[in-house]
Design an enzyme around this catalytic site. Structure first.
Site, PDB file in Angstrom:
ATOM      1  N   ASP A   1      -1.417   2.443   1.403  1.00 54.52           N
ATOM      2  CA  ASP A   1      -1.716   3.445   2.437  1.00 54.52           C
ATOM      3  C   ASP A   1      -0.943   4.744   2.307  1.00 54.52           C
ATOM      4  OD1 ASP A   1       0.748   2.398   3.099  1.00 54.52           O
ATOM      5  OD2 ASP A   1       0.325   2.245   5.245  1.00 54.52           O
ATOM      6  N   GLU A   2      -0.326   5.010   1.180  1.00 52.21           N
ATOM      7  CA  GLU A   2       0.391   6.285   1.039  1.00 52.21           C
ATOM      8  C   GLU A   2       0.466   6.705  -0.416  1.00 52.21           C
ATOM      9  OE1 GLU A   2       4.614   6.419   1.797  1.00 52.21           O
ATOM     10  OE2 GLU A   2       4.789   4.254   1.553  1.00 52.21           O
TER      11      GLU A   2
ATOM     12  N   ASP B   1       0.188   9.757   4.368  1.00 53.85           N
ATOM     13  CA  ASP B   1       0.422   8.384   4.818  1.00 53.85           C
ATOM     14  C   ASP B   1      -0.576   8.054   5.924  1.00 53.85           C
ATOM     15  OD1 ASP B   1       1.543   5.915   5.164  1.00 53.85           O
ATOM     16  OD2 ASP B   1       3.433   6.624   6.023  1.00 53.85           O
TER      17      ASP B   1
END
Length: 452
Positions: free
Chosen positions: A117-118, A23
């Site tokens: 974003d992860e 993350d």
């Protein structure tokens, strides 16, 4: 790109922890700081300071004041009045996200992207080549830092659930590996809120009978949990013992891309709604082209003042990635609704039925075929990538100044209404603005997994 590790058998320590959850740390803020390095170390918030807007991302300096993602911006500004507000640049976030995912896929093809974003990674097939899970996690973090200038936190475990917990507790810029034989003991030290699916309401229900920790859940009879929580009782019980059979599922192509706008007060002016659709069409088309997709359909979303929501969609004659085509379809859907029963709180546009795009080689001519529009819009993409999102905009989105002059920007509002931040060149960058005649508004661009 991550490289092979030749350290020998010892690098395979904790090979059972082959599920990584990675993350990015304060992703939107981190990307903005690449372009505003002079703001490192100060409280920074990404979002719009308008009435109903929320925090999209907050730097860790701002979080020390209690600022969190999804918090109303007005509350955030009261808690941290010195914070600098930066407008979001979703195209830039998508660009960096693509680079992050490329790094992940250089490690393993088994990547399940959850949002911009992860992602989860299954590195079981990469251990002989790159080393154990901890070594792989550290290599990925180092590559992201050196190549992109941002940081990531990594959790490694035997299951997705525990890997997600580990990455959260490794933040910011850390790595936590939870060995398989220590998983249950670790989980039993955590509050019940750590379990997926246990929100505030469920916590209240469990607290009534004294259940406050994961260990409490684990030692509560399954029949009691089912009586309290229904079908999710069994799910929660399994998680409390570290049981999560889900495997990493390689991400499927996005099914839709879109954007929406929530006004700070309700709108009944059709001209304002159409102008907002033009803005949303350009935002969506930019993301389509950046992702290499064309849309075979368009949907329109309206949320009225009473929070009732209506959606309409239509299939296009041929796949498109131009704002002109998206806008034409969306305004046709809006017109087909006829007289609206009340004012509009939110409007959204979504490109659907996505497929990979062509090479866009049609020659630009004076007729308005969609390929001509998309070539012109690709040129706009290039200019705005170099000079910023407000570098060149369609004439229909320019705001008139007194005396008949117009100012650049996507419907600029008076500078006094917004907080701005100077760029590295000392020039103030305008914040997010809204359509002329409309109040400031909160935008959201989303792909498969809207978030933050």
């Amino acid at each position: 790109m991550c490289v092979s590790n030749d350290e020998g058998p010892r690098v395979a320590e904790h090979a059972e922890c082959s599920i990584l959850h990675i993350d990015m740390d304060a992703f939107f803020v981190s990307v903005e700081l690449l372009d505003h390095p002079h703001l490192r170390g100060v409280p920074v918030v990404v979002g719009s300071p308008s009435g109903r807007s929320v925090v999209l991302s907050a730097s860790y300096e701002a979080r020390r004041f209690g600022v969190r993602s999804a918090m109303p911006m007005a509350v955030a500004m009261r808690q941290c009045p010195t914070a600098v507000i930066l407008p979001p640049h979703h195209g830039r976030y998508s660009e960096v996200s693509g680079q992050v995912m490329q790094i992940f896929r250089s490690v393993t093809p088994e990547v399940e992207q959850l949002s911009v974003d992860e992602a989860f990674l299954d590195v079981s097939g990469s251990i002989r080549r790159l080393g154990g899970p901890r070594a792989i996690g550290e290599q990925v973090r180092a590559e992201i830092r050196s190549s992109l200038g941002i940081t990531a936190s990594v959790g490694a475990a035997t299951t997705k659930f525990v890997a997600k917990i580990a990455s959260t507790r490794a933040k910011p810029d850390g790595l936590l590996l939870i060995p398989g034989d220590q998983t249950v003991a670790y989980l039993h030290t955590l509050p019940v809120s750590a379990l997926w699916g246990v929100g505030a309401k469920t916590q209240e229900v469990l607290a009534r009978i004294g259940i406050r920790t994961v260990e409490d859940v684990a030692h509560t009879p399954l029949s009691t949990l089912k009586r309290l929580l229904g079908a999710s009782g069994e799910h929660v019980h399994h998680l409390a013992w570290g049981r999560d059979p889900r495997r990493v599922v390689v991400s499927r192509p996005e099914k839709s891309i879109g954007a929406e706008e929530t006004f700070s007060h309700d709108i009944d002016d059709s001209d304002v709604l159409r102008r907002e659709l033009l803005r949303l069409a350009h935002r969506t088309a930019t993301r389509l082209r950046a992702s290499g997709y064309r849309a075979g359909g368009v949907s329109l979303k309206l949320r009225y003042a009473d929070f009732s929501t209506l959606t309409r969609s239509k299939r296009l004659d041929e796949p498109v990635d131009s704002a002109n085509a998206l806008y034409s379809a969306a305004t046709a859907l809006l017109a087909a609704l006829g007289e609206r029963p009340m004012a509009v709180r939110l409007i959204g546009l979504r490109a659907e039925s996505l497929e990979t795009g062509g090479d866009g080689s049609t020659q630009l001519t004076i007729d308005r075929r969609d390929d001509n529009w998309r070539i012109a819009e690709r040129a706009l993409d290039d200019v705005n990538r170099k000079f910023g999102d407000a570098g060149v905009v369609p004439a229909g989105l320019l705001s008139p100044r007194s005396g008949g002059r117009q100012t650049g920007g996507w419907g600029d509002s008076p500078a006094g209404n917004r907080r701005t931040a100077p760029g590295p060149d000392g020039v103030n960058r305008p914040g997010v603005s809204s359509a002329p005649g409309a109040p400031p508004a909160q935008r959201r661009d989303d792909g498969r997994n809207p978030r933050r």
